[in-house]
Design an enzyme around this catalytic site. Structure first.
Site, PDB file in Angstrom:
ATOM      1  N   HIS A  55      40.520  44.946  50.929  1.00  0.00           N
ATOM      2  CA  HIS A  55      40.365  46.385  51.183  1.00  0.00           C
ATOM      3  C   HIS A  55      39.122  46.900  50.882  1.00  0.00           C
ATOM      4  CE1 HIS A  55      41.153  46.379  47.112  1.00  0.00           C
ATOM      5  NE2 HIS A  55      40.781  47.939  46.972  1.00  0.00           N
ATOM      6  N   HIS A  57      37.216  49.009  49.105  1.00  0.00           N
ATOM      7  CA  HIS A  57      36.693  49.454  47.856  1.00  0.00           C
ATOM      8  C   HIS A  57      35.384  48.337  47.613  1.00  0.00           C
ATOM      9  CE1 HIS A  57      40.086  52.257  46.202  1.00  0.00           C
ATOM     10  NE2 HIS A  57      39.273  52.781  47.249  1.00  0.00           N
ATOM     11  N   ASP A  59      33.756  47.502  44.836  1.00  0.00           N
ATOM     12  CA  ASP A  59      34.230  46.434  43.849  1.00  0.00           C
ATOM     13  C   ASP A  59      34.963  45.117  44.375  1.00  0.00           C
ATOM     14  OD1 ASP A  59      36.682  47.805  43.771  1.00  0.00           O
ATOM     15  OD2 ASP A  59      37.246  47.187  41.976  1.00  0.00           O
ATOM     16  N   HIS A  60      35.340  45.327  45.783  1.00  0.00           N
ATOM     17  CA  HIS A  60      35.962  44.103  46.330  1.00  0.00           C
ATOM     18  C   HIS A  60      34.991  43.625  47.502  1.00  0.00           C
ATOM     19  CE1 HIS A  60      40.164  44.370  44.501  1.00  0.00           C
ATOM     20  NE2 HIS A  60      39.548  45.604  44.251  1.00  0.00           N
ATOM     21  N   HIS A 111      47.374  51.782  47.596  1.00  0.00           N
ATOM     22  CA  HIS A 111      45.875  52.252  46.920  1.00  0.00           C
ATOM     23  C   HIS A 111      45.070  52.477  48.000  1.00  0.00           C
ATOM     24  CE1 HIS A 111      43.072  50.981  44.046  1.00  0.00           C
ATOM     25  NE2 HIS A 111      42.248  50.532  44.886  1.00  0.00           N
ATOM     26  N   ASP A 131      44.458  45.013  44.873  1.00  0.00           N
ATOM     27  CA  ASP A 131      44.705  46.162  43.924  1.00  0.00           C
ATOM     28  C   ASP A 131      46.189  46.664  44.422  1.00  0.00           C
ATOM     29  OD1 ASP A 131      42.435  45.639  42.716  1.00  0.00           O
ATOM     30  OD2 ASP A 131      41.576  47.711  43.315  1.00  0.00           O
ATOM     31  N   HIS A 169      42.301  42.495  39.227  1.00  0.00           N
ATOM     32  CA  HIS A 169      41.700  43.023  38.046  1.00  0.00           C
ATOM     33  C   HIS A 169      42.329  42.492  36.590  1.00  0.00           C
ATOM     34  CE1 HIS A 169      38.942  46.145  39.577  1.00  0.00           C
ATOM     35  NE2 HIS A 169      40.001  46.116  40.589  1.00  0.00           N
TER      36      HIS A 169
END
Length: 255
Positions: A55, A57, A59-60, A111, A131, A169
């Protein structure tokens, strides 16, 4: 045999590195930053051939640009124009081949709306769920609805119980602490929390989990049980499985 290695990143992310047998060519999943991936590849004399994205975001995806510039990997991900660098867009029902192994793409919105997961059968079966599913937990609903997340989790519940679950995570300890409140009669949760605390005290990953384990300890997969229903009833509506799930997710947000 495909091996999977965690590369810790940011504050609590795992970038998963996939390697087939002794091949020097590898794949990584959700590189939130480039530096730890580059360090690992250089240290082990590996070549980055492909990247899987779940996805959009940051942090990915934050490491994509630098990794693309340095290694020119083939990047596979959801059809979201906000993700720069995707070579192959995929969606629900598609298949991708990574180092000779076929992966099914599963749409798992909730998410985020663009969230997809990757599953490959075999020995062992592997699930890269970003996530959506965490050990003893699930992702926050930033864009999707409770209905979408609940449906996504139910897809996972139907996978073989020995499937290894590679979430993105290290949230296990916090999730199990909540699970102890949401499923107070569950001895499996209490034991899992003890094991988790030991692992984290030694700075060891608590992942991967398995689908079978999650069916025993994850309250979001246990909304039909009396223990979870009763606990959810102290916090909100619990007259259906979906209502119980929705109550649990909102409870966790403020837990």
């Amino acid at each position: 045999m495909m091996s999977v290695t965690p590369i810790p990143a940011l504050s609590d992310n795992y970038i998963w590195l996939l390697r087939q047998d002794n091949s020097q060519s590898v794949c990584v999943v959700d590189p939130g930053e480039a530096a730890p991936v580059i360090e690992f590849l250089e240290r082990e004399s590996l070549t980055l051939k492909s990247i899987l994205i779940t996805h959009h975001h940051h942090d990915h995806t934050g490491g994509l640009a630098e990794l693309i510039k340095r290694y020119s990997p083939h990047v596979i991900g959801p059809a979201n124009p906000n993700i720069e660098g995707i070579d192959e867009t995929v969606g629900d029902g598609d298949e991708v081949r990574i180092m000779g192994r076929l992966f099914d793409v599963i749409a798992t919105p909730g998410h985020t709306l663009d969230h997809i997961s990757y599953f490959t059968a075999g020995i062992p079966a592997l699930l890269f769920c970003g996530d959506t599913l965490f050990c003893a937990g699930c992702g926050r609903l930033f864009e999707g609805t409770p209905e979408q997340m609940f449906a996504a989790l139910n897809k996972f519940a139907e996978l073989p119980e020995d499937t290894l679950v590679f979430a993105a995570h290290e949230y296990t300890q916090a999730n199990l602490t909540f699970a102890r409140a949401a499923d107070p009669e569950n001895e499996d949760v209490k034991h899992a929390l003890q094991e988790c605390e030991k692992a984290r005290a030694l700075d060891r990953p608590t992942l991967p989990s398995t689908i079978g384990r999650e069916l025993k300890i994850n309250p979001y997969l246990r909304v039909g049980t009396d223990s979870v229903r009763q606990a959810a009833g102290t916090q909100g509506v619990n007259d259906t499985d979906l209502a119980t799930f929705t109550t649990l997710r909102e409870w966790k947000n403020r837990f």
